[in-house]
Design a protein around this motif. Structure first.
Motif, PDB file in Angstrom:
ATOM      1  N   SER A  26      44.220  34.388  37.978  1.00  0.00           N
ATOM      2  CA  SER A  26      44.077  34.714  36.558  1.00  0.00           C
ATOM      3  C   SER A  26      42.609  34.782  36.157  1.00  0.00           C
ATOM      4  O   SER A  26      42.229  35.605  35.323  1.00  0.00           O
ATOM      5  CB  SER A  26      44.807  33.682  35.695  1.00  0.00           C
ATOM      6  N   LEU A  27      41.784  33.919  36.741  1.00  0.00           N
ATOM      7  CA  LEU A  27      40.343  33.941  36.472  1.00  0.00           C
ATOM      8  C   LEU A  27      39.752  35.279  36.923  1.00  0.00           C
ATOM      9  O   LEU A  27      39.019  35.925  36.165  1.00  0.00           O
ATOM     10  CB  LEU A  27      39.652  32.786  37.199  1.00  0.00           C
ATOM     11  N   ILE A  28      40.070  35.706  38.123  1.00  0.00           N
ATOM     12  CA  ILE A  28      39.545  36.977  38.645  1.00  0.00           C
ATOM     13  C   ILE A  28      40.023  38.124  37.758  1.00  0.00           C
ATOM     14  O   ILE A  28      39.243  39.015  37.396  1.00  0.00           O
ATOM     15  CB  ILE A  28      39.980  37.202  40.102  1.00  0.00           C
ATOM     16  N   GLU A  29      41.284  38.076  37.371  1.00  0.00           N
ATOM     17  CA  GLU A  29      41.845  39.118  36.502  1.00  0.00           C
ATOM     18  C   GLU A  29      41.074  39.179  35.178  1.00  0.00           C
ATOM     19  O   GLU A  29      40.751  40.260  34.684  1.00  0.00           O
ATOM     20  CB  GLU A  29      43.323  38.820  36.253  1.00  0.00           C
ATOM     21  N   ARG A  30      40.763  38.033  34.605  1.00  0.00           N
ATOM     22  CA  ARG A  30      40.028  37.982  33.326  1.00  0.00           C
ATOM     23  C   ARG A  30      38.604  38.531  33.496  1.00  0.00           C
ATOM     24  O   ARG A  30      38.128  39.300  32.652  1.00  0.00           O
ATOM     25  CB  ARG A  30      39.991  36.538  32.814  1.00  0.00           C
ATOM     26  N   VAL A  31      37.933  38.156  34.568  1.00  0.00           N
ATOM     27  CA  VAL A  31      36.573  38.637  34.838  1.00  0.00           C
ATOM     28  C   VAL A  31      36.560  40.172  34.907  1.00  0.00           C
ATOM     29  O   VAL A  31      35.721  40.826  34.294  1.00  0.00           O
ATOM     30  CB  VAL A  31      36.042  38.016  36.146  1.00  0.00           C
ATOM     31  N   VAL A  32      37.518  40.732  35.622  1.00  0.00           N
ATOM     32  CA  VAL A  32      37.591  42.182  35.792  1.00  0.00           C
ATOM     33  C   VAL A  32      37.986  42.848  34.467  1.00  0.00           C
ATOM     34  O   VAL A  32      37.422  43.881  34.092  1.00  0.00           O
ATOM     35  CB  VAL A  32      38.573  42.542  36.923  1.00  0.00           C
ATOM     36  N   ARG A  33      38.917  42.229  33.742  1.00  0.00           N
ATOM     37  CA  ARG A  33      39.338  42.786  32.457  1.00  0.00           C
ATOM     38  C   ARG A  33      38.179  42.846  31.459  1.00  0.00           C
ATOM     39  O   ARG A  33      38.001  43.831  30.745  1.00  0.00           O
ATOM     40  CB  ARG A  33      40.513  41.982  31.888  1.00  0.00           C
ATOM     41  N   ILE A  34      37.365  41.816  31.419  1.00  0.00           N
ATOM     42  CA  ILE A  34      36.192  41.822  30.541  1.00  0.00           C
ATOM     43  C   ILE A  34      35.246  42.944  30.951  1.00  0.00           C
ATOM     44  O   ILE A  34      34.721  43.668  30.088  1.00  0.00           O
ATOM     45  CB  ILE A  34      35.464  40.446  30.567  1.00  0.00           C
ATOM     46  N   ALA A  35      35.052  43.139  32.239  1.00  0.00           N
ATOM     47  CA  ALA A  35      34.167  44.215  32.704  1.00  0.00           C
ATOM     48  C   ALA A  35      34.714  45.599  32.367  1.00  0.00           C
ATOM     49  O   ALA A  35      33.953  46.529  32.106  1.00  0.00           O
ATOM     50  CB  ALA A  35      33.961  44.090  34.216  1.00  0.00           C
ATOM     51  N   ASN A  36      36.023  45.707  32.346  1.00  0.00           N
ATOM     52  CA  ASN A  36      36.657  46.990  32.016  1.00  0.00           C
ATOM     53  C   ASN A  36      36.730  47.242  30.520  1.00  0.00           C
ATOM     54  O   ASN A  36      37.176  48.316  30.092  1.00  0.00           O
ATOM     55  CB  ASN A  36      38.055  47.075  32.644  1.00  0.00           C
ATOM     56  N   GLY A  37      36.312  46.251  29.742  1.00  0.00           N
ATOM     57  CA  GLY A  37      36.286  46.409  28.286  1.00  0.00           C
ATOM     58  C   GLY A  37      37.649  46.320  27.727  1.00  0.00           C
ATOM     59  O   GLY A  37      38.080  46.680  26.729  1.00  0.00           O
TER      60      GLY A  37
END
Length: 133
Positions: A122-133
């Motif tokens: 979930s942490l990795i998913e959140r990091v990537v989601r923030i980068a994807n805007g």
């Protein structure tokens, strides 16, 4: 390249044996600056974590990522710090392409209980989601 950065961090961590690696993660947690309470919201909370973990982030003017976090467990806080130290300052376009498998070379998931592995994902998913805007 960010994948090389992940591999290098994994190589450095691989020389640490079981309990030494756990102690390293706990020591990293002690270096984390507290996140302001105003950022400890449901929107910033990572789902699936055994303890509370909040992650915020943004794309800076130069197109790189900047993340902050806090947690109420040293293991969670330290694990998040290792991940966020890798992606902080990296180009948004590179962070946006990462997957859970991208972090396999770190060797952290193997140290975590099944519940903590869910939180790690979930942490990795959140990091990537923030980068994807």
């Amino acid at each position: 390249m960010i994948i090389d950065k992940i591999k290098t961090k994994g190589e450095h961590m691989s020389i640490l044996e079981g309990m030494e690696r756990l102690q390293y993660i706990i020591d990293e947690a002690k270096k984390v600056q507290p996140l302001a309470d105003e950022h400890k919201t449901e929107e910033n909370k990572i789902r699936g974590c055994i303890s509370n973990l909040w992650v915020t982030g943004n794309v800076t003017e130069d197109g790189t990522m900047q993340y902050q976090h806090d947690a109420d467990s040293h293991m969670t806080k330290g694990t998040a710090k290792v991940i966020l130290d890798i992606v902080n300052g990296e180009k948004q376009t590179e962070v946006a392409k990462l997957t859970l498998d991208s972090f396999q070379p770190l060797g952290i998931r193997e140290l975590l209980t099944m519940q903590r592995q869910v939180g790690f994902a979930s942490l990795i998913e959140r990091v990537v989601r923030i980068a994807n805007g």
